[in-house]
Design a protein around this motif. Structure first.
Motif, PDB file in Angstrom:
ATOM      1  N   VAL A   1       0.860  -1.180   0.000  1.00 14.24           N
ATOM      2  CA  VAL A   1       0.000   0.000   0.000  1.00 14.24           C
ATOM      3  C   VAL A   1       0.894   1.227   0.000  1.00 14.24           C
ATOM      4  CG1 VAL A   1      -1.713   1.285   1.321  1.00 14.24           C
ATOM      5  CG2 VAL A   1      -1.847  -1.204   1.208  1.00 14.24           C
ATOM      6  N   GLN A   6      -5.527 -15.349  -5.141  1.00 10.53           N
ATOM      7  CA  GLN A   6      -6.212 -15.695  -3.893  1.00 10.53           C
ATOM      8  C   GLN A   6      -7.725 -15.571  -4.040  1.00 10.53           C
ATOM      9  OE1 GLN A   6      -4.277 -13.326  -0.837  1.00 10.53           O
ATOM     10  NE2 GLN A   6      -2.663 -14.846  -0.591  1.00 10.53           N
ATOM     11  N   ILE A   7      -8.166 -14.629  -4.852  1.00  9.93           N
ATOM     12  CA  ILE A   7      -9.608 -14.509  -5.086  1.00  9.93           C
ATOM     13  C   ILE A   7     -10.098 -15.735  -5.861  1.00  9.93           C
ATOM     14  CG2 ILE A   7     -11.392 -13.153  -6.246  1.00  9.93           C
ATOM     15  CD1 ILE A   7      -9.595 -10.656  -5.661  1.00  9.93           C
ATOM     16  N   LEU A  26     -10.391 -18.338   2.276  1.00 10.14           N
ATOM     17  CA  LEU A  26      -9.777 -18.263   0.942  1.00 10.14           C
ATOM     18  C   LEU A  26      -9.274 -19.632   0.463  1.00 10.14           C
ATOM     19  CD1 LEU A  26      -7.730 -14.906   1.140  1.00 10.14           C
ATOM     20  CD2 LEU A  26      -9.925 -15.298   0.013  1.00 10.14           C
ATOM     21  N   PRO A  42      -7.628 -10.683   0.673  1.00 11.35           N
ATOM     22  CA  PRO A  42      -6.174 -10.854   0.507  1.00 11.35           C
ATOM     23  C   PRO A  42      -5.378  -9.639   0.990  1.00 11.35           C
ATOM     24  CG  PRO A  42      -7.325 -11.590  -1.465  1.00 11.35           C
ATOM     25  CD  PRO A  42      -8.348 -10.891  -0.599  1.00 11.35           C
ATOM     26  N   GLU A  43      -5.966  -8.441   0.868  1.00 12.40           N
ATOM     27  CA  GLU A  43      -5.278  -7.232   1.351  1.00 12.40           C
ATOM     28  C   GLU A  43      -5.190  -7.250   2.873  1.00 12.40           C
ATOM     29  OE1 GLU A  43      -4.059  -5.142  -0.788  1.00 12.40           O
ATOM     30  OE2 GLU A  43      -5.163  -5.638  -2.614  1.00 12.40           O
ATOM     31  N   ALA A  76      -3.426  -0.103   7.396  1.00 10.16           N
ATOM     32  CA  ALA A  76      -2.378  -0.947   6.807  1.00 10.16           C
ATOM     33  C   ALA A  76      -2.838  -1.574   5.499  1.00 10.16           C
ATOM     34  CB  ALA A  76      -1.966  -2.034   7.801  1.00 10.16           C
ATOM     35  N   ALA A  77      -4.148  -1.775   5.368  1.00 13.65           N
ATOM     36  CA  ALA A  77      -4.674  -2.405   4.155  1.00 13.65           C
ATOM     37  C   ALA A  77      -5.152  -1.379   3.132  1.00 13.65           C
ATOM     38  CB  ALA A  77      -5.820  -3.355   4.511  1.00 13.65           C
ATOM     39  N   GLY A  78      -5.174  -0.109   3.520  1.00 14.67           N
ATOM     40  CA  GLY A  78      -5.566   0.936   2.575  1.00 14.67           C
ATOM     41  C   GLY A  78      -7.064   1.028   2.313  1.00 14.67           C
ATOM     42  N   PHE A  87     -10.410 -18.580  -3.481  1.00 16.60           N
ATOM     43  CA  PHE A  87     -11.686 -18.530  -2.756  1.00 16.60           C
ATOM     44  C   PHE A  87     -12.766 -19.251  -3.548  1.00 16.60           C
ATOM     45  CE2 PHE A  87     -15.874 -16.548  -2.520  1.00 16.60           C
ATOM     46  CZ  PHE A  87     -16.188 -16.747  -1.181  1.00 16.60           C
ATOM     47  N   LEU A 112      -5.188  -9.895   4.690  1.00 29.71           N
ATOM     48  CA  LEU A 112      -4.272 -10.978   5.038  1.00 29.71           C
ATOM     49  C   LEU A 112      -2.817 -10.506   4.956  1.00 29.71           C
ATOM     50  CD1 LEU A 112      -4.162 -13.955   5.813  1.00 29.71           C
ATOM     51  CD2 LEU A 112      -4.172 -14.524   3.375  1.00 29.71           C
ATOM     52  N   ARG A 113      -2.499  -9.795   3.888  1.00 33.88           N
ATOM     53  CA  ARG A 113      -1.131  -9.302   3.743  1.00 33.88           C
ATOM     54  C   ARG A 113      -0.769  -8.374   4.914  1.00 33.88           C
ATOM     55  NH1 ARG A 113       0.649  -8.250  -1.201  1.00 33.88           N
ATOM     56  NH2 ARG A 113      -1.273  -7.208  -1.776  1.00 33.88           N
ATOM     57  N   VAL A 144     -14.628 -10.349  -0.840  1.00 30.47           N
ATOM     58  CA  VAL A 144     -13.641 -11.381  -1.206  1.00 30.47           C
ATOM     59  C   VAL A 144     -12.379 -10.725  -1.743  1.00 30.47           C
ATOM     60  CG1 VAL A 144     -13.150 -13.319  -2.744  1.00 30.47           C
ATOM     61  CG2 VAL A 144     -15.407 -13.114  -1.678  1.00 30.47           C
ATOM     62  N   ALA A 145     -12.549  -9.692  -2.563  1.00 35.11           N
ATOM     63  CA  ALA A 145     -11.397  -9.026  -3.192  1.00 35.11           C
ATOM     64  C   ALA A 145     -10.533  -8.302  -2.166  1.00 35.11           C
ATOM     65  CB  ALA A 145     -11.876  -8.043  -4.260  1.00 35.11           C
ATOM     66  N   ARG A 182       2.766 -17.416  -1.686  1.00 36.92           N
ATOM     67  CA  ARG A 182       1.401 -17.356  -1.175  1.00 36.92           C
ATOM     68  C   ARG A 182       0.584 -18.587  -1.532  1.00 36.92           C
ATOM     69  NH1 ARG A 182      -0.236 -11.139  -1.744  1.00 36.92           N
ATOM     70  NH2 ARG A 182       1.608 -10.800  -2.990  1.00 36.92           N
TER      71      ARG A 182
END
Lengths: 241, 241
Positions: free
Chosen positions: A191, A210-211, B89, B26-27, B51-53, A214, B29-30, B22-23, B118
């Motif tokens: 980010v 990853q999507i 996921l 992953p953000e 942190a994930a924006g 899912f 998770l990172r 869902v989209a 990943r």
């Protein structure tokens, strides 16, 4: 996917579109260009929705934001709708792009023909590694990142594409913004922090995977029967790559 | 972006999540993995959102779909939330990927390290051009597309990545589906027709550029003042690429 949206009040001269609508307009535009090439003057919402891969109710709602409602029994005027969407996307203005980070992905993007055909030109390539600097890719020569500010000003570059590793991405973003770039397409999986007025979009290939994971997982658990089409008999056909 | 979503009724064992949620998983998770590496046991919704924006109200709503509400005054348990998101996921299962079309972009993706880290491994590379077949990229050798069905079965491949030109993409998709692949990541700028039960996601670089063009256009018309930060004095720093 959008990393963030800059808040702004709508201008009376400019529609305040939902981000998801903005993301679908290029798909409609591509489908409309194909229809125009095939000689269609008008298209139904169902036809255009199918060509763009969305449902028709969503399409009608998206286009209503542009003030386009089509004509009952006739549909949308293809040429008019192309003009309207291109106007909203600002595609009448040619935009120049700087690409920073000339590794594998940077090479792939530098050689990608799809930009030029849609009103964008990659005007400059940058890397921090002296070993890369001076390499010729197509019509361009890779420059050192220290030349960034000078070249952005000289070429009127407004869009920066970051294809560096993660650890360099924020620093590159800072330098792009300092040089006057106001839109960034970020391929580094992180980010970015940018000031208000700068838009960032992010393409993260692992996120896309990853999507899909899912959906694989969902299908396995919900045991949706997946029809397996028979081999289609075109197995020997040349497909080109 | 999602090209289409397969309709399915929610399984009692599986949450029926909005595609946009869902989209974003992953953000999250990172960001959670980064927090865990930094030694954090818990995180507030505001901290994780930053942190994930994304904004924190959206994050709380997304996580509530997983049954995660955090603890007032404490926040979310980082390790627990990682486990929950990875479970949804389906990341505990290693997934293998076939890449079709070994041009510039195919080369870039074949060499992309971000997949393996990943839970995904590129297990096979295919091309239709005899000139490409036999080329070694990393640990893999490019195979002819005619070997697709056999290799997909042998390697248990469930995800196909299409990096061919547009004219070949639908035919490659047909062959992937016929071979048993149930998820496709499509880089060719076209809409693919696939049977129910097959999920397609599309990454289109020109679409991303047009969305940025929209924001450039909007900023120009609404004359939002864009703060120009002063050069940050780090101009001489090595950034690596």
């Amino acid at each position: 996917m959008s990393q963030q949206r800059t808040d702004s009040s709508a201008s009376p001269a400019f529609p305040d579109l939902p981000e998801a609508t903005v993301a679908r307009l290029p798909e409609y535009l591509r489908a409309l260009h194909t229809l125009a090439e095939q000689g269609h003057d008008t298209v139904s919402s169902e036809g255009l929705a199918a060509a763009a891969g969305v449902n028709s109710a969503k399409l009608r709602k998206d286009l209503s934001h542009l003030g386009s409602y089509g004509t009952r029994g006739v549909g949308y005027d293809v040429a008019l709708l192309i003009t309207q969407i291109e106007a909203v996307l600002g595609l009448s203005q040619h935009r120049t792009v700087a690409l920073v980070g000339i590794g594998n992905l940077g090479h792939a993007l530098a050689g990608y023909g799809g930009f030029a055909s849609r009103g964008f030109s990659v005007a400059a390539l940058f890397d921090a590694e002296r070993a890369q600097v001076g390499e010729r890719i197509g019509d361009l020569v890779v420059r050192h990142i220290d030349e960034l500010a000078e070249v952005v000003a000289a070429e009127g570059i407004s869009i920066g594409v970051i294809t560096t590793p993660v650890h360099a991405a924020q620093h590159v973003a800072d330098r792009l913004v300092a040089a006057g770039v106001t839109s960034i397409l970020n391929f580094a999986p992180c980010v970015l922090a940018v000031p208000p007025g700068v838009d960032v979009r992010k393409v993260d290939l692992a996120v896309e995977m990853q999507i899909l994971s899912f959906h694989e997982h969902r299908k396995a658990l919900t045991a949706l029967p997946v029809p397996r089409p028979a081999p289609n008999g075109r197995a020997g056909e040349a497909i080109g790559t």
